[in-house]
Write a protein that holds these residues in place. Structure first.
Motif, mmCIF file in Angstrom:
data_model
loop_
_atom_site.group_PDB
_atom_site.id
_atom_site.type_symbol
_atom_site.label_atom_id
_atom_site.label_comp_id
_atom_site.label_asym_id
_atom_site.label_seq_id
_atom_site.Cartn_x
_atom_site.Cartn_y
_atom_site.Cartn_z
ATOM 1 N N THR A 93 44.838 45.157 30.326
ATOM 2 C CA THR A 93 43.487 45.609 30.022
ATOM 3 C C THR A 93 42.447 45.033 30.975
ATOM 4 O OG1 THR A 93 44.045 45.844 27.685
ATOM 5 C CG2 THR A 93 41.707 45.652 28.227
ATOM 6 N N ASP A 94 42.577 43.751 31.322
ATOM 7 C CA ASP A 94 41.519 43.089 32.071
ATOM 8 C C ASP A 94 41.839 42.882 33.547
ATOM 9 O OD1 ASP A 94 43.501 41.213 31.790
ATOM 10 O OD2 ASP A 94 42.163 39.582 31.176
ATOM 11 N N ASP A 95 42.924 43.496 34.048
ATOM 12 C CA ASP A 95 43.296 43.234 35.442
ATOM 13 C C ASP A 95 42.144 43.502 36.406
ATOM 14 O OD1 ASP A 95 45.832 42.284 35.047
ATOM 15 O OD2 ASP A 95 46.851 44.179 35.471
ATOM 16 N N TYR A 96 41.490 44.629 36.260
ATOM 17 C CA TYR A 96 40.472 45.018 37.233
ATOM 18 C C TYR A 96 39.197 44.180 37.142
ATOM 19 C CZ TYR A 96 43.156 49.194 38.595
ATOM 20 O OH TYR A 96 44.103 50.062 39.084
ATOM 21 N N SER A 97 39.099 43.351 36.112
ATOM 22 C CA SER A 97 37.946 42.450 36.026
ATOM 23 C C SER A 97 38.330 40.999 36.302
ATOM 24 C CB SER A 97 37.294 42.562 34.640
ATOM 25 O OG SER A 97 38.213 42.257 33.613
ATOM 26 N N ARG A 98 39.558 40.773 36.758
ATOM 27 C CA ARG A 98 40.010 39.406 37.019
ATOM 28 C C ARG A 98 39.328 38.838 38.257
ATOM 29 N NH1 ARG A 98 46.364 38.828 35.532
ATOM 30 N NH2 ARG A 98 45.896 36.759 36.341
ATOM 31 N N PRO A 99 39.258 37.501 38.349
ATOM 32 C CA PRO A 99 38.600 36.867 39.505
ATOM 33 C C PRO A 99 39.228 37.262 40.836
ATOM 34 C CG PRO A 99 38.973 35.254 37.754
ATOM 35 C CD PRO A 99 39.690 36.501 37.335
ATOM 36 N N GLU A 100 40.513 37.610 40.827
ATOM 37 C CA GLU A 100 41.190 37.967 42.080
ATOM 38 C C GLU A 100 40.776 39.328 42.616
ATOM 39 O OE1 GLU A 100 43.591 35.174 39.658
ATOM 40 O OE2 GLU A 100 42.754 37.189 39.257
ATOM 41 N N ALA A 101 40.088 40.152 41.808
ATOM 42 C CA ALA A 101 39.811 41.534 42.191
ATOM 43 C C ALA A 101 39.046 41.626 43.509
ATOM 44 C CB ALA A 101 39.041 42.245 41.075
ATOM 45 N N ALA A 102 37.977 40.859 43.639
ATOM 46 C CA ALA A 102 37.168 40.938 44.856
ATOM 47 C C ALA A 102 37.971 40.511 46.082
ATOM 48 C CB ALA A 102 35.910 40.083 44.711
ATOM 49 N N ALA A 103 38.806 39.471 45.918
ATOM 50 C CA ALA A 103 39.623 39.008 47.049
ATOM 51 C C ALA A 103 40.639 40.067 47.452
ATOM 52 C CB ALA A 103 40.334 37.704 46.678
ATOM 53 N N ILE A 145 35.589 47.264 39.059
ATOM 54 C CA ILE A 145 36.313 47.202 40.326
ATOM 55 C C ILE A 145 35.909 48.341 41.263
ATOM 56 C CG2 ILE A 145 38.388 48.549 39.765
ATOM 57 C CD1 ILE A 145 39.947 46.144 41.134
ATOM 58 N N ILE A 146 35.507 49.479 40.716
ATOM 59 C CA ILE A 146 34.983 50.541 41.579
ATOM 60 C C ILE A 146 33.711 50.068 42.268
ATOM 61 C CG2 ILE A 146 33.956 52.851 41.604
ATOM 62 C CD1 ILE A 146 35.942 53.568 39.343
ATOM 63 N N GLY A 147 32.859 49.373 41.527
ATOM 64 C CA GLY A 147 31.659 48.808 42.145
ATOM 65 C C GLY A 147 31.994 47.794 43.222
ATOM 66 N N LEU A 148 32.972 46.932 42.954
ATOM 67 C CA LEU A 148 33.392 45.959 43.963
ATOM 68 C C LEU A 148 33.964 46.649 45.199
ATOM 69 C CD1 LEU A 148 35.200 43.200 41.837
ATOM 70 C CD2 LEU A 148 32.897 43.102 42.826
ATOM 71 N N ALA A 149 34.732 47.707 44.984
ATOM 72 C CA ALA A 149 35.310 48.435 46.116
ATOM 73 C C ALA A 149 34.217 49.021 46.992
ATOM 74 C CB ALA A 149 36.242 49.530 45.611
ATOM 75 N N HIS A 150 33.217 49.628 46.378
ATOM 76 C CA HIS A 150 32.119 50.190 47.161
ATOM 77 C C HIS A 150 31.373 49.097 47.918
ATOM 78 C CE1 HIS A 150 32.052 54.020 44.464
ATOM 79 N NE2 HIS A 150 32.911 54.131 45.466
ATOM 80 N N GLU A 151 31.199 47.946 47.285
ATOM 81 C CA GLU A 151 30.547 46.828 47.976
ATOM 82 C C GLU A 151 31.368 46.362 49.175
ATOM 83 O OE1 GLU A 151 29.898 43.748 45.138
ATOM 84 O OE2 GLU A 151 28.514 44.945 43.907
#
Length: 352
Positions: A58-68, A112-118
């Motif tokens: 459920t929370d994979d895409y909000s994990r701290p590792e997502a941005a990395a 994570i979509i927001g992070l991807a766009h960033e």
């Protein structure tokens, strides 16, 4: 590949566009009545350099590792990342699919979509349906097709609205559902429902042994194929030999693209870093022996064989790293190219 991953778990435990574009003119108006789309001049995909980042919880895409992870994906030269929210059925004959604790939460997907766009990455949302106890999603053959397609339409339009709200640049209406995909009438209704809420390019991710039987390609903008063709019957690190093995496949795909007036996107392609990976690219468990050189040769061969093909829209590789503590295959044997020679192949071909 999520269904195969779960099958392996059961056995072992028990895609205009960056630097080329996915659409030459951005999202366009909806299709004519009936869900049929004209030849997709404004929604024609090409040059997609993508990598899939699946979610298993459920929370994979909000994990701290997502941005990395997204920064690492972008550093390969990729311009796209694919996300795979997944719902599940208990049985292949069930009339509906449902959320489980392995389904990516909506807030985490938006995050994570927001992070991807960033990170400068364009995004494709590619919803999956799998079986709770594992097995191949191609086995899904509902006892009540009308009920199943009604539930599937609700499932899919949920994510289509999320894609529209978050600015996701492409959307897949299905993945490897060979047990239902011959029903052109109902699938056209699904596509028409999606087009009412999402205006970007649409594809369907057919398995490599399924795509010829899809009757609704003309309702979509891009032909999607999960490109797991076996390239031989023995292990090899000879990229030249593997490239030759692609020749009859690419000849067939060129003709198929021409007949359907659609480009072909490899919605998935990938190779485990195991001995013999090109003999069964769809398998998570070809061997217990690591073979990163074979994986790299397979990456090289695919990119060399498809480079410059006008009908080819690009590739979304399966897959980047598993999330910590969720991988059922050791990283040294898994599909990820991260930290392996295959990543160097990507950087070479993708310009970084």
């Amino acid at each position: 590949m999520n269904a195969m991953r779960r099958a392996v778990a059961a056995l072992t435990a028990t895609a205009a566009l960056l630097l080329a574009g996915c659409s030459s003119g951005g999202p366009s108006e909806g299709p004519p009545e009936g869900g049929r789309s004209p030849a997709p001049r404004e929604r024609e995909a090409s040059g997609i350099r993508g990598i899939t980042l699946p979610a298993w919880n459920t929370d994979d895409y909000s994990r701290p590792e997502a941005a990395a992870y997204l920064r690492q994906i972008a550093a390969t030269g990729a311009g796209w990342v694919t996300f795979t929210p997944t719902w599940y059925q208990d049985r292949a004959t069930d009339p509906a699919m449902r959320v489980t604790d392995e389904t990516a939460g909506d807030d985490s997907l938006r995050h994570i979509i927001g992070l991807a766009h960033e990170a400068g990455l364009k995004t494709m949302i590619k919803p999956h349906v799998d079986l709770v106890e594992g097995g191949d999603r191609a086995e899904i053959r509902p006892a009540d097709p009308g009920a199943w397609f009604g539930a599937y339409t609700r499932f899919l339009t949920h994510y289509a609205r999320l894609a529209a709200d978050t600015g996701a640049e492409q959307f897949s209406v299905g993945t490897e559902l060979a047990g239902t995909s011959r029903d052109g009438t109902r699938w056209r209704e699904v596509v028409a429902a999606v087009r009412k809420v999402y205006r970007g390019p649409l594809t369907y991710a057919a398995n490599y042994d399924e795509y010829r039987r899809i009757p609704f390609w003309d309702a979509l903008d891009v032909i999607g194929i999960d490109a797991y063709w076996p390239l031989g019957d023995r292990a090899t690190t000879d990229a030249g030999r593997l490239r030759e093995a692609w020749k009859p496949i690419t000849d067939e795909l060129a003709a198929f693209s021409a007949r359907h007036h659609r480009k072909i996107l490899f919605t998935e392609a990938g190779y485990v870093s195991q001995r013999g990976t090109t003999t069964a690219p769809y398998s998570w468990t070809v061997s217990e022996k690591a073979a990163t050189d074979e994986q790299a040769a397979a990456y090289e061969a695919l990119l060399a064989a498809l480079d410059g093909k006008e009908w080819w829209a690009g590739v979304c590789w399966w897959m980047w790293d598993d999330w910590p503590d969720t991988g059922e295959t050791a990283k040294r044997l898994a599909y990820t190219p991260h930290g392996k020679p295959a990543e160097k192949v990507l950087r070479k071909w993708w310009g970084k």
